[in-house]
Design a protein around this motif. Structure first.
Motif, mmCIF file in Angstrom:
data_model
loop_
_atom_site.group_PDB
_atom_site.id
_atom_site.type_symbol
_atom_site.label_atom_id
_atom_site.label_comp_id
_atom_site.label_asym_id
_atom_site.label_seq_id
_atom_site.Cartn_x
_atom_site.Cartn_y
_atom_site.Cartn_z
ATOM 1 N N LEU A 170 0.727 -1.177 -0.256
ATOM 2 C CA LEU A 170 -0.189 -0.047 0.056
ATOM 3 C C LEU A 170 1.005 1.031 -0.044
ATOM 4 O O LEU A 170 1.832 1.268 0.778
ATOM 5 C CB LEU A 170 -0.920 -0.014 1.163
ATOM 6 N N ARG A 171 0.467 2.131 -1.144
ATOM 7 C CA ARG A 171 1.255 3.408 -0.756
ATOM 8 C C ARG A 171 0.966 4.509 0.059
ATOM 9 O O ARG A 171 -0.139 4.438 0.581
ATOM 10 C CB ARG A 171 1.262 4.011 -2.595
ATOM 11 N N PRO A 172 1.746 5.454 0.100
ATOM 12 C CA PRO A 172 1.317 6.522 1.079
ATOM 13 C C PRO A 172 0.134 7.022 0.572
ATOM 14 O O PRO A 172 -0.021 7.387 -0.453
ATOM 15 C CB PRO A 172 2.553 7.530 0.990
ATOM 16 N N GLY A 173 -0.756 7.387 1.639
ATOM 17 C CA GLY A 173 -2.158 8.213 1.180
ATOM 18 C C GLY A 173 -3.137 7.219 0.758
ATOM 19 O O GLY A 173 -4.243 7.521 0.714
ATOM 20 N N ALA A 174 -2.871 5.964 0.569
ATOM 21 C CA ALA A 174 -3.880 5.067 0.408
ATOM 22 C C ALA A 174 -5.246 4.974 1.244
ATOM 23 O O ALA A 174 -4.836 4.830 2.661
ATOM 24 C CB ALA A 174 -3.403 3.511 0.275
ATOM 25 N N ILE A 223 3.216 -8.046 4.020
ATOM 26 C CA ILE A 223 2.744 -6.809 3.560
ATOM 27 C C ILE A 223 3.700 -5.824 3.954
ATOM 28 O O ILE A 223 4.254 -5.965 4.974
ATOM 29 C CB ILE A 223 1.326 -6.816 4.388
ATOM 30 N N GLU A 224 3.373 -4.954 3.184
ATOM 31 C CA GLU A 224 4.390 -3.377 3.365
ATOM 32 C C GLU A 224 3.388 -2.533 3.144
ATOM 33 O O GLU A 224 3.132 -2.118 2.042
ATOM 34 C CB GLU A 224 5.515 -3.241 2.377
ATOM 35 N N PHE A 225 2.760 -1.897 4.349
ATOM 36 C CA PHE A 225 2.193 -0.866 4.139
ATOM 37 C C PHE A 225 2.965 0.524 4.687
ATOM 38 O O PHE A 225 2.912 0.815 5.960
ATOM 39 C CB PHE A 225 0.862 -0.971 5.116
ATOM 40 N N ARG A 226 3.486 1.226 3.802
ATOM 41 C CA ARG A 226 4.364 2.367 4.102
ATOM 42 C C ARG A 226 3.580 3.686 3.998
ATOM 43 O O ARG A 226 3.789 4.209 2.901
ATOM 44 C CB ARG A 226 5.504 2.414 3.303
ATOM 45 N N GLY A 227 2.787 4.161 4.821
ATOM 46 C CA GLY A 227 2.423 5.492 4.749
ATOM 47 C C GLY A 227 3.690 6.500 5.238
ATOM 48 O O GLY A 227 4.707 6.226 5.761
ATOM 49 N N ASN A 269 1.300 11.850 4.528
ATOM 50 C CA ASN A 269 0.275 10.935 4.046
ATOM 51 C C ASN A 269 0.096 9.631 4.511
ATOM 52 O O ASN A 269 0.626 8.622 3.970
ATOM 53 C CB ASN A 269 0.731 10.736 2.510
ATOM 54 N N PRO A 270 -0.605 9.519 5.656
ATOM 55 C CA PRO A 270 -0.769 8.223 6.240
ATOM 56 C C PRO A 270 -1.754 7.234 5.543
ATOM 57 O O PRO A 270 -2.498 7.888 4.721
ATOM 58 C CB PRO A 270 -1.434 8.625 7.672
ATOM 59 N N ILE A 271 -1.682 5.937 5.512
ATOM 60 C CA ILE A 271 -2.602 4.994 5.293
ATOM 61 C C ILE A 271 -3.755 4.818 6.011
ATOM 62 O O ILE A 271 -3.562 4.784 7.341
ATOM 63 C CB ILE A 271 -1.787 3.762 4.906
ATOM 64 N N LEU A 276 4.506 -1.873 8.805
ATOM 65 C CA LEU A 276 3.318 -1.114 8.758
ATOM 66 C C LEU A 276 3.860 0.337 9.225
ATOM 67 O O LEU A 276 4.484 0.267 10.555
ATOM 68 C CB LEU A 276 2.141 -1.522 9.430
ATOM 69 N N ASN A 277 4.151 1.308 8.455
ATOM 70 C CA ASN A 277 4.390 2.592 9.022
ATOM 71 C C ASN A 277 3.147 3.741 8.771
ATOM 72 O O ASN A 277 2.734 3.798 7.605
ATOM 73 C CB ASN A 277 5.625 3.220 8.395
ATOM 74 N N PHE A 278 3.013 4.439 9.782
ATOM 75 C CA PHE A 278 1.900 5.375 9.519
ATOM 76 C C PHE A 278 0.873 4.976 8.895
ATOM 77 O O PHE A 278 0.328 5.240 7.800
ATOM 78 C CB PHE A 278 2.510 6.536 8.838
ATOM 79 N N VAL A 279 -0.063 3.878 9.493
ATOM 80 C CA VAL A 279 -1.351 3.255 9.237
ATOM 81 C C VAL A 279 -2.280 3.483 10.313
ATOM 82 O O VAL A 279 -1.996 3.053 11.492
ATOM 83 C CB VAL A 279 -1.005 1.486 8.757
ATOM 84 N N THR A 280 -3.474 3.749 10.058
ATOM 85 C CA THR A 280 -4.680 3.917 10.898
ATOM 86 C C THR A 280 -5.549 2.924 10.275
ATOM 87 O O THR A 280 -6.058 2.733 9.255
ATOM 88 C CB THR A 280 -5.400 5.274 10.907
ATOM 89 N N PHE A 281 -6.184 2.021 11.481
ATOM 90 C CA PHE A 281 -7.152 1.168 11.339
ATOM 91 C C PHE A 281 -8.275 1.827 12.256
ATOM 92 O O PHE A 281 -8.359 1.800 13.450
ATOM 93 C CB PHE A 281 -6.858 -0.426 11.820
#
Length: 850
Positions: A571-575, A591-595, A599-601, A624-629
């Motif tokens: 997942l790209r930044p801002g997704a 998985i690599e979610f790199r916000g 631009n968080p994910i 996972l960096n800068f990700v919000t669930f």
């Protein structure tokens, strides 16, 4: 003969006056083993402390050495008092200077050995000791020296020399007239022969002969034995093929052996009748002797290609019995217990009983009662000082046999289907032995139903079993919140256990039921539909780089997105990923979610029906960096479900600047059987637990937990470090360690919560610098589950403010605060979980599903 303890020399290195106190060096764990009786007997002969003349205080002696002489084995023991961590892995150089010099290698004054095992830790008289053990040669010696080997060469090593450490040995040397094959003796072979002889198993015995001042083992050849004893011997060409032919009644069975002796035709006739199913296994083989033989081999040998399988034909019983001749692998530590060669029920029953007997055999007593056996060991060791008899080797093999017989998980039970009156399960046997499925139990205690007849599953096999449920089944499950009865798969399956026993064992064992099938393909089972990834038009698959990603930065998922293994999900930044109508992400890949901060994910559920994320058995670490669930529940489908809105199962993960909020399921974040790190993460506004870790190793650093239905951090069977953590308004426990966990806490604050810290079920919690404010109960330690034990908490640098009850410690558990032991209470568990302190898990977990 009783063991003699020789306290021959006490060597002392003193602890410096400026050393930190015991809690600084190694906080005393009250559940360490106490020293063996032989050690205690030695220690009682000497003072363990000395008076320091400079400050008139008593201090603990640093190094202590002594010997334990069991007649057949001599042990050198080196104790280090109050050991630092690095001292527990000290190496030592042992130099033995023998009285008999002529057998020494040229230009050598003695024999040198290296002690490289880690120390075993014991408690004694309020002091923790690291114990190093080395078995020394059973020879006459003038002296023995021990030297500490420092990895840091600048440090001065401790060293001691022990003069005339043992009395002279008496060894009987019998003359022999035997001629035949000669070889260097195996020091374990005499003991093995002794047990074979007691089991009435035939073998070619040996004698010793001294040739050019070297000792050799002399024994007849197989051919000479056959001639002298008029014996018929069957030699198996290929062991695995032979047993396969036996198990399948194959026509080539006779051709897989070499036959020698007068009764060759009788032996072949047995095999022929067996192939034609005219006789049973027990008419071909002496089942009891074969069970003895397999058990003794597991005690003394490791499986290796050099060993050959032989049988001798018994003219009286008209059956084949094991015949031991080759011993290339005697004296090897077994990596595992050999699988049973056949599934014949009578043999398996006998083998199980015999293995259990040999696993519990008092080996020391067997040796001490046989003077001739001890003489053999002394004789061999006198000529081959490097060839040392070590009883621990056999004890290790005994332990492996025990663990094999008492496997904690011998079967896997998976739910196939469930109705009001019946349950269908898939049960696979992982053990080396057949298992007998006995019935179904509730929480290991109450029998729900006993199968009649019981079902047998052979090792390696899988079977489908249908259990008819009694009418009273639903009444076992009560919702305290709604005050109604009824079974819910996602909530109550963990309370059900299959009762079974392994053949050869009288003990019943219990196995929980997985509420889904892990491998079997189920109709319309979206969790195992390989084409699920192709159902999503938003997906881009790069086969060259093996990556999977979305075409757009904003997507909506309304069904299951399955990411297959051997890819990387990006997942790209801002997704922005919106999970709706039961949409969920199940990834078998990293998985690599790199916000980024700018631009968080965000992964969220607009309709509050999105079922979150689970990563299953991914081999490579996820990041996972800068990700919000936000606003997610747990993934589920039919009877399949997990407890966390975000879950990592056997999948290592690194989480940084991750936020999980507004989940409505049992756990916000659930990590199971893996390693992890969490840094700068926030979990808030949870329905129940924030972080739940089962059998994990990891760190939680610089994280915040706020407004929680239950626990902030709850771990079982784990080793976890918590640093610079803030917990606000935990509905139950701020930090909870259970089921033999190790929890280290540093620089942590817990405010406005029900309970700050809880230690349960053999867990050990070490705390330094903790602040607890406006909390109902600061610390509790107790035993929750009967299969575990009490807990221990140690606290240094504690700040308490507006705490209603400071301590609630069960009488078998322990809390040390600033070096002072806190008073204990009884029946602590009965006051927890919403009775007087905390909340009941059933009040918060699965609340939206009841």
């Amino acid at each position: 003969m009783e063991a003699q303890v020789c306290l021959l020399f006490i060597s002392i290195f003193f602890l410096k006056n400026d050393n930190p106190p015991l809690t600084e060096l190694a906080e005393l764990n009250p559940y360490r083993q106490t020293m063996p009786e032989a050690y205690l007997e030695a220690l009682q002969q000497k003072e363990l402390k000395f008076k320091n003349k400079k400050n008139d205080s008593f201090e603990v002696k640093k190094f202590i050495t002594f010997f334990i002489d069991n007649n057949f084995q001599r042990e050198l023991i080196v104790l280090i008092a109050q050991p630092k961590k690095e001292e527990l892995s000290n190496d030592f150089k042992i130099e033995v200077y023998p009285s008999e010099k002529k057998r020494l290698p040229q230009n050598r004054k003695g024999y040198q050995f290296n002690l490289v095992n880690n120390a075993k830790i014991y408690n004694h008289a309020g002091v923790e000791y690291g114990a190093f053990k080395f078995v020394v040669p059973l020879i006459d010696m003038d002296s023995l020296s021990v030297t500490q080997v420092h990895r840091n060469k600048k440090l001065k090593p401790w060293q001691t020399t022990l003069a005339n450490p043992f009395p002279k040995l008496t060894i009987t040397k019998n003359k022999t007239t035997v001629s035949g094959q000669r070889k260097i003796p195996n020091i374990y072979r005499p003991f093995m022969n002794s047990l074979l002889r007691k089991a009435e198993i035939t073998f070619i015995d040996h004698d010793y002969k001294i040739i050019n001042d070297s000792l050799f083992e002399i024994k007849k050849t197989k051919e000479k034995f056959i001639k002298d004893a008029s014996a018929t011997i069957v030699t198996v060409k290929n062991t695995s093929r032979f047993w396969r032919a036996i198990n399948n009644h194959e026509d080539n069975l006779i051709d897989l052996c070499i036959y020698q002796g007068p009764s060759v035709n009788k032996a072949k006739s047995l095999f022929q009748q067996y192939i034609e199913n005219n006789i049973d296994f027990n008419a071909v083989f002496d089942v009891d002797k074969l069970a003895h033989f397999v058990s003794i081999l597991n005690l003394f040998t490791d499986e290796c290609s050099n060993e050959k399988l032989l049988f001798i034909f018994n003219e009286e019983t008209n059956r084949l019995e094991p015949f031991f001749h080759y011993d290339a692998c005697v004296g090897k530590t077994s990596k595992y217990v050999d699988r049973m060669p056949t599934q014949d029920p009578e043999f398996i029953q006998n083998a199980g009983s015999r293995l259990k007997a040999y696993a519990n055999l008092d080996l020391k007593l067997e040796l001490q009662e046989d003077e001739s056996l001890i003489n053999h060991i002394k004789l061999i060791n006198s000529y081959y000082p490097d060839n040392i008899f070590n009883l621990d080797f056999l004890k290790v093999n005994q332990l492996k046999i025990k663990k094999n017989l008492e496997q904690s998980i011998a079967i896997k039970a998976e739910l196939i289907s469930m109705s009001d009156d019946r349950m269908t399960l898939s049960i696979e046997n992982y053990s080396y032995y057949p298992v007998e499925i006995v019935g179904l139990n509730h929480e290991r205690k109450k029998e729900i139903i006993s199968l009649n007849p019981r079902r047998q599953i052979l090792n390696g096999d899988r079977d489908t079993i249908t259990i008819d449920l009694p009418r009273s089944f639903e009444n076992l499950f009560v919702s305290k919140k709604k005050k109604v009865t009824g079974f819910l798969v996602h909530k109550h399956m963990s309370e059900l256990f299959i009762t079974y026993r392994t053949f050869g064992s009288d003990e019943f064992q219990y196995q929980s039921i997985i509420p889904f099938q892990e491998k079997e393909m189920i109709t319309k089972d979206i969790f195992r539909t390989k084409e699920a990834i192709n159902d999503h038009k938003e997906i881009v698959v790069n086969e060259i780089n093996k990556t999977i990603s979305f075409k757009k930065d904003s997507v909506t998922i309304a069904s299951a997105l399955i990411i297959p293994q051997n890819y990387k999900f990006l997942l790209r930044p801002g997704a922005q990923v919106n999970l709706v109508k039961g949409g969920k992400i199940i990834s078998y890949a990293q998985i690599e979610f790199r916000g980024t901060k700018q631009n968080p994910i965000k992964i969220y559920s607009e309709d509050k029906k999105g079922e979150g994320l689970i990563v299953l058995s991914a081999k490579t670490k996820s990041t996972l960096n800068f990700v919000t669930f936000d606003g997610l529940t747990n993934p589920k489908h039919g009877a399949w479900n997990v407890t966390g809105a975000v879950s990592f199962y056997e999948s290592p993960v690194q989480l940084s600047n991750v936020t999980i909020t507004n989940n409505h399921c049992e756990d916000a974040l659930n990590i199971i059987r893996t390693n992890f790190t969490m840094n700068q993460c926030t979990i808030s506004d949870t329905q129940s637990d924030a972080f739940d870790g089962d059998f994990v190793n990891g760190e939680i650093i610089n994280c915040t937990f706020r407004n929680l239905g239950n626990d902030a951090i709850d771990v079982s069977g784990s080793d976890i470090t918590i640093k610079n953590v803030m917990v606000y308004n935990a509905g139950d426990k701020g930090l909870s360690a259970g089921e033999d966990s190790k929890m280290t806490i540093r620089n942590t604050k817990i405010f406005d919560s029900e309970i700050a810290v809880a230690g349960k079920d053999l867990s050990v919690v070490h705390i330094r610098n903790i602040s607890i404010k406006n909390t109902k109960l600061a610390f509790t330690a107790f035993q929750k589950k009967p299969e575990f034990g009490p807990s221990s908490i140690t606290v240094i640098d504690l700040e308490l403010e507006d705490v209603e009850t400071k301590y609630l410690i069960e009488n078998t558990s322990r809390l040390m605060v600033e070096g002072k032991k806190i008073e204990t209470s009884q029946n602590v568990k009965d006051r927890m979980y919403g009775v007087e302190f905390g909340v009941s898990s059933s009040e918060t977990r699965n609340g939206s599903q009841q």
